[in-house]
Design an enzyme around this catalytic site. Structure first.
Site, PDB file in Angstrom:
ATOM      1  N   ARG A   1     -15.401   0.613  31.099  1.00  0.00           N
ATOM      2  CA  ARG A   1     -15.767  -0.303  30.023  1.00  0.00           C
ATOM      3  C   ARG A   1     -14.729  -1.415  29.901  1.00  0.00           C
ATOM      4  O   ARG A   1     -13.534  -1.152  29.824  1.00  0.00           O
ATOM      5  CB  ARG A   1     -15.887   0.454  28.700  1.00  0.00           C
ATOM      6  CG  ARG A   1     -17.068   1.406  28.658  1.00  0.00           C
ATOM      7  CD  ARG A   1     -17.100   2.214  27.386  1.00  0.00           C
ATOM      8  NE  ARG A   1     -15.983   3.157  27.317  1.00  0.00           N
ATOM      9  CZ  ARG A   1     -15.814   4.026  26.328  1.00  0.00           C
ATOM     10  NH1 ARG A   1     -16.653   4.062  25.316  1.00  0.00           N
ATOM     11  NH2 ARG A   1     -14.787   4.861  26.349  1.00  0.00           N
TER      12      ARG A   1
ATOM     13  N   ASP B   1     -13.196  -4.913  27.914  1.00  0.00           N
ATOM     14  CA  ASP B   1     -13.050  -5.430  26.554  1.00  0.00           C
ATOM     15  C   ASP B   1     -13.710  -6.797  26.398  1.00  0.00           C
ATOM     16  O   ASP B   1     -14.111  -7.431  27.383  1.00  0.00           O
ATOM     17  CB  ASP B   1     -11.572  -5.565  26.191  1.00  0.00           C
ATOM     18  CG  ASP B   1     -10.875  -4.224  26.061  1.00  0.00           C
ATOM     19  OD1 ASP B   1     -11.559  -3.239  25.737  1.00  0.00           O
ATOM     20  OD2 ASP B   1      -9.654  -4.173  26.286  1.00  0.00           O
TER      21      ASP B   1
ATOM     22  N   ARG C   1      -3.559  -5.567  30.494  1.00  0.00           N
ATOM     23  CA  ARG C   1      -3.116  -6.719  29.706  1.00  0.00           C
ATOM     24  C   ARG C   1      -1.701  -6.523  29.170  1.00  0.00           C
ATOM     25  O   ARG C   1      -0.916  -7.472  29.077  1.00  0.00           O
ATOM     26  CB  ARG C   1      -4.104  -6.978  28.573  1.00  0.00           C
ATOM     27  CG  ARG C   1      -5.457  -7.494  29.056  1.00  0.00           C
ATOM     28  CD  ARG C   1      -6.499  -7.463  27.965  1.00  0.00           C
ATOM     29  NE  ARG C   1      -6.102  -8.267  26.823  1.00  0.00           N
ATOM     30  CZ  ARG C   1      -6.729  -8.247  25.641  1.00  0.00           C
ATOM     31  NH1 ARG C   1      -7.779  -7.438  25.473  1.00  0.00           N
ATOM     32  NH2 ARG C   1      -6.333  -9.007  24.655  1.00  0.00           N
TER      33      ARG C   1
END
Length: 267
Positions: free
Chosen positions: A50, A52, A197
């Site tokens: 999944r 973001d 990130r």
């Protein structure tokens, strides 16, 4: 019931992320709506990983179980004719044996793209992250090697990450410069929420000279997210490809040639 597998490309800048969310535009909701139209009955999808809000995919892998007879080109051409312009089905195939888009995966490959020049891009505003301060890609690459291996990545996970374990196996990390662009490529068995990130944010601080080269190693040992620095924006992040055992007949991205032999033990 037959299981089909699809490769999906999308520009994540217009979505709340992959997963269904009430009153939000998601990749999953758009894709399932279209596949259900092609099947003429509800279709539910499961993805390899999944993503973001704002994160893109060059080849997200998705499977779904269907009980209708459709040729593969019907899913491909029919699906793309209904999909919005920021999502495309790039291939469709029959699942082999017990294939599962998420649980059958051995590794995921992500890429983070940083435009490193004094001026923002007029064309790539939501496709790259802009950094005006000069980055030393060689130093970033050296720092990134501290992250290779099986580690507790607590310092690199989001505060709200729901994974039961913070341990992940990072197979390789490469940082290089191509003109005005700095590219980070990272491959692991799986990723924590915001892990790429947060790693990028740490490497950028090191590349700007704000932190020493061994800061990434210090953070690994600390196991405290609050010490880990800024989370890099989502727009420069891409899910590039997913690696599956050879028995499932899935194509391999050339970057996966760098996987250590023990990671390819199922091939």
């Amino acid at each position: 019931m037959a299981r089909i597998v699809l490769g999906i490309e999308y520009d994540g800048s217009g979505f709340s992320g992959w997963q269904w969310q009430p009153n939000q535009r998601s990749v999953q909701s758009e894709l399932e709506k279209v596949l259900s139209k092609v099947a003429n009955r509800p279709v539910t999808t499961i993805c390899a990983g999944r993503t973001d809000a704002g994160v893109h995919a060059l080849e997200q892998v998705v499977h779904c179980d269907v009980d209708v007879g459709r040729e593969f080109h019907a899913w491909l051409l029919g699906g793309n004719s209904y999909l919005p312009d920021d999502i495309r089905i790039i291939w469709v195939k029959q699942a082999v044996s017990d294939f599962h888009a998420r649980y059958s995966a051995i590794a995921r490959l992500y890429r983070y793209i940083i435009l490193n020049r004094p001026v923002k891009s007029a064309l790539q505003g939501k496709q790259v992250t802009w950094c005006y301060y000069p980055l030393d890609a060689e130093v970033m690459n050296k720092a990134a090697q501290h992250l290779v291996g099986n580690h507790d990545f607590s310092s690199f996970r989001a505060q709200g990450c729901q994974s039961k374990s913070a341990f992940r196996m990072v197979h390789f990390v490469d940082v290089c410069r191509e003109g005005d662009t700095v590219i980070i490529q990272i491959c692991a068995n799986a990723f924590l929420h915001h892990m790429v990130r947060n790693i990028t944010g740490v490497l950028m601080d090191i590349g700007m000279g704000k932190q020493a080269e061994d800061w990434a190693l210090t953070l690994l040992a600390a196991k405290k997210r609050e010490l880990g620095g800024v989370t890099a924006p989502p727009y420069g992040l891409y899910l590039v490809s997913v690696y599956y055992p050879a028995c499932y007949g899935m194509s391999k991205h050339p970057a996966f040639n760098k996987l250590p032999e023990d990671a390819k033990r199922f091939d």
